[in-house]
Design a protein around this motif. Sequence first.
Motif, PDB file in Angstrom:
ATOM      1  N   ASN A   1      -0.095  -7.261   7.727  1.00  0.00           N
ATOM      2  CA  ASN A   1       0.071  -6.030   8.469  1.00  0.00           C
ATOM      3  C   ASN A   1      -0.554  -6.135   9.852  1.00  0.00           C
ATOM      4  O   ASN A   1      -0.084  -5.526  10.813  1.00  0.00           O
ATOM      5  CB  ASN A   1      -0.541  -4.865   7.694  1.00  0.00           C
ATOM      6  CG  ASN A   1       0.329  -4.445   6.517  1.00  0.00           C
ATOM      7  OD1 ASN A   1       1.535  -4.306   6.638  1.00  0.00           O
ATOM      8  ND2 ASN A   1      -0.277  -4.263   5.364  1.00  0.00           N
TER       9      ASN A   1
ATOM     10  N   GLN B   1       4.011   5.502   8.140  1.00  0.00           N
ATOM     11  CA  GLN B   1       2.829   4.699   7.855  1.00  0.00           C
ATOM     12  C   GLN B   1       1.807   5.532   7.093  1.00  0.00           C
ATOM     13  O   GLN B   1       1.819   6.765   7.145  1.00  0.00           O
ATOM     14  CB  GLN B   1       2.227   4.175   9.170  1.00  0.00           C
ATOM     15  CG  GLN B   1       1.957   5.247  10.198  1.00  0.00           C
ATOM     16  CD  GLN B   1       1.677   4.699  11.591  1.00  0.00           C
ATOM     17  OE1 GLN B   1       1.957   5.345  12.577  1.00  0.00           O
ATOM     18  NE2 GLN B   1       1.096   3.522  11.705  1.00  0.00           N
TER      19      GLN B   1
ATOM     20  N   ASN C   1       4.974   8.627  12.229  1.00  0.00           N
ATOM     21  CA  ASN C   1       4.347   8.650  13.543  1.00  0.00           C
ATOM     22  C   ASN C   1       5.350   9.265  14.527  1.00  0.00           C
ATOM     23  O   ASN C   1       6.431   8.718  14.723  1.00  0.00           O
ATOM     24  CB  ASN C   1       3.995   7.219  13.977  1.00  0.00           C
ATOM     25  CG  ASN C   1       3.198   7.167  15.254  1.00  0.00           C
ATOM     26  OD1 ASN C   1       3.489   7.881  16.217  1.00  0.00           O
ATOM     27  ND2 ASN C   1       2.187   6.317  15.289  1.00  0.00           N
TER      28      ASN C   1
ATOM     29  N   GLN D   1       1.306   8.927   3.339  1.00  0.00           N
ATOM     30  CA  GLN D   1       2.386   8.467   4.203  1.00  0.00           C
ATOM     31  C   GLN D   1       2.841   9.594   5.127  1.00  0.00           C
ATOM     32  O   GLN D   1       3.015  10.738   4.702  1.00  0.00           O
ATOM     33  CB  GLN D   1       3.580   8.004   3.359  1.00  0.00           C
ATOM     34  CG  GLN D   1       3.289   6.846   2.419  1.00  0.00           C
ATOM     35  CD  GLN D   1       3.264   5.505   3.129  1.00  0.00           C
ATOM     36  OE1 GLN D   1       3.940   5.313   4.129  1.00  0.00           O
ATOM     37  NE2 GLN D   1       2.495   4.577   2.605  1.00  0.00           N
TER      38      GLN D   1
ATOM     39  N   ASP E   1       1.123  -5.280  13.486  1.00  0.00           N
ATOM     40  CA  ASP E   1       0.540  -4.439  14.530  1.00  0.00           C
ATOM     41  C   ASP E   1       0.692  -5.093  15.895  1.00  0.00           C
ATOM     42  O   ASP E   1       1.054  -4.436  16.882  1.00  0.00           O
ATOM     43  CB  ASP E   1      -0.950  -4.203  14.262  1.00  0.00           C
ATOM     44  CG  ASP E   1      -1.204  -3.349  13.036  1.00  0.00           C
ATOM     45  OD1 ASP E   1      -0.237  -2.753  12.509  1.00  0.00           O
ATOM     46  OD2 ASP E   1      -2.368  -3.284  12.602  1.00  0.00           O
TER      47      ASP E   1
ATOM     48  N   GLU F   1      -4.181   3.163  10.386  1.00  0.00           N
ATOM     49  CA  GLU F   1      -3.339   2.584   9.333  1.00  0.00           C
ATOM     50  C   GLU F   1      -4.073   1.463   8.612  1.00  0.00           C
ATOM     51  O   GLU F   1      -4.032   1.364   7.376  1.00  0.00           O
ATOM     52  CB  GLU F   1      -2.049   2.072   9.950  1.00  0.00           C
ATOM     53  CG  GLU F   1      -1.028   1.577   8.940  1.00  0.00           C
ATOM     54  CD  GLU F   1       0.276   1.158   9.598  1.00  0.00           C
ATOM     55  OE1 GLU F   1       1.294   1.116   8.890  1.00  0.00           O
ATOM     56  OE2 GLU F   1       0.270   0.873  10.814  1.00  0.00           O
TER      57      GLU F   1
ATOM     58  N   ARG G   1      -1.220   3.992  16.207  1.00  0.00           N
ATOM     59  CA  ARG G   1      -2.251   4.401  15.236  1.00  0.00           C
ATOM     60  C   ARG G   1      -2.596   3.250  14.285  1.00  0.00           C
ATOM     61  O   ARG G   1      -2.810   3.447  13.077  1.00  0.00           O
ATOM     62  CB  ARG G   1      -1.817   5.638  14.456  1.00  0.00           C
ATOM     63  CG  ARG G   1      -1.478   6.836  15.313  1.00  0.00           C
ATOM     64  CD  ARG G   1      -1.291   8.090  14.486  1.00  0.00           C
ATOM     65  NE  ARG G   1      -2.566   8.603  13.994  1.00  0.00           N
ATOM     66  CZ  ARG G   1      -2.685   9.649  13.173  1.00  0.00           C
ATOM     67  NH1 ARG G   1      -1.605  10.285  12.754  1.00  0.00           N
ATOM     68  NH2 ARG G   1      -3.867  10.054  12.765  1.00  0.00           N
ATOM     69  N   HIS G   2      -2.684   2.056  14.819  1.00  0.00           N
ATOM     70  CA  HIS G   2      -2.884   0.880  13.986  1.00  0.00           C
ATOM     71  C   HIS G   2      -4.249   0.858  13.309  1.00  0.00           C
ATOM     72  O   HIS G   2      -4.359   0.426  12.156  1.00  0.00           O
ATOM     73  CB  HIS G   2      -2.687  -0.385  14.827  1.00  0.00           C
ATOM     74  CG  HIS G   2      -1.280  -0.556  15.304  1.00  0.00           C
ATOM     75  ND1 HIS G   2      -0.936  -1.281  16.426  1.00  0.00           N
ATOM     76  CD2 HIS G   2      -0.103  -0.071  14.810  1.00  0.00           C
ATOM     77  CE1 HIS G   2       0.368  -1.246  16.591  1.00  0.00           C
ATOM     78  NE2 HIS G   2       0.898  -0.517  15.640  1.00  0.00           N
TER      79      HIS G   2
ATOM     80  N   ILE H   1      -1.756   6.947   6.748  1.00  0.00           N
ATOM     81  CA  ILE H   1      -2.840   7.288   7.670  1.00  0.00           C
ATOM     82  C   ILE H   1      -3.922   8.040   6.909  1.00  0.00           C
ATOM     83  O   ILE H   1      -3.647   9.042   6.242  1.00  0.00           O
ATOM     84  CB  ILE H   1      -2.332   8.165   8.831  1.00  0.00           C
ATOM     85  CG1 ILE H   1      -1.254   7.420   9.639  1.00  0.00           C
ATOM     86  CG2 ILE H   1      -3.480   8.592   9.727  1.00  0.00           C
ATOM     87  CD1 ILE H   1      -1.750   6.210  10.380  1.00  0.00           C
TER      88      ILE H   1
ATOM     89  N   GLN I   1      -5.132   0.951   4.640  1.00  0.00           N
ATOM     90  CA  GLN I   1      -4.795  -0.260   3.893  1.00  0.00           C
ATOM     91  C   GLN I   1      -6.041  -0.914   3.305  1.00  0.00           C
ATOM     92  O   GLN I   1      -6.019  -1.418   2.177  1.00  0.00           O
ATOM     93  CB  GLN I   1      -4.061  -1.231   4.808  1.00  0.00           C
ATOM     94  CG  GLN I   1      -2.681  -0.742   5.226  1.00  0.00           C
ATOM     95  CD  GLN I   1      -2.124  -1.493   6.413  1.00  0.00           C
ATOM     96  OE1 GLN I   1      -2.797  -2.353   6.991  1.00  0.00           O
ATOM     97  NE2 GLN I   1      -0.894  -1.187   6.795  1.00  0.00           N
TER      98      GLN I   1
END
Length: 254
Positions: free
Chosen positions: A186, A38, A31, A28, A190, A150, A146-147, A40, A154
């Motif tokens: 999620n 989030q 950002n 975690q 986004d 992320e 930064r989806h 990463i 996940q």
Amino acid sequence: MKLGGRALKLVLGVAIVAFGVIRYCGSQEENPYTGRTQAISLSTEEEIAIGLQNAPIMAEQHGGLYPDQRLQDQVDAVGKKLVDNTIAQETPYTYEFHLLSDPNTVNAFALPGGQIFITYALYKRLNSEDQLAGILGHEIGHVVGRHSAERIAQSELANTVATGAQVGADAGMLASQLGQTILLKNGRGDELESDDLGVKFMLEAGYDPEALIEVMQILKEAGGGQRIPEFQSSHPDPDNRIEKIRAAITKYRN
């Protein structure tokens, strides 16, 4: 006391799941561009490398780049204006915009690290530079947010949970379905965050954010009205997105 085979599998499965959760929680970070915490799993250098490596592959899958340099120049100019006037210029990414030849697939997407694409099938449906800015601003939002990085984190967690469940309780299918449900939820988040950032970027670059609502109508029409239920889709329903976009416009104009 000696554990039986079933109990041993259960302990092992729990340990695998616990390892995945600990690793996920340990990744975690905040950002610095959105303020959102989030998970990463990639460095910015890795994001950039993945984007550059996959950009030619994505272009090939969509028939290559559109051959009209005049149209490509317009896409570049709008993208550059959005980047130069927003927080995107402060990120470590190099933004490159690609107009794809695909005449049938109405789509736009972003790879990690700043590689952004729009198909000609979507481009030709647009009626203004503001609408183009809405699409590109949304995709820049995915990069800034930064989806992709992320979602990779996940996915790793979901796969680890599925593996642990399969080992421990022979429930891999159920765990896998649960993991996919989490990822879909999620994924919708986004899109909504990118819509919000897109509105912000449009205003900062001097574009009319109402055009993003027009883009939602274009996407809705392109779907022919045959949308799958929202809970089965990684994208929110266009009508729900319009409501959120209107709220974002009010927020950033005040």
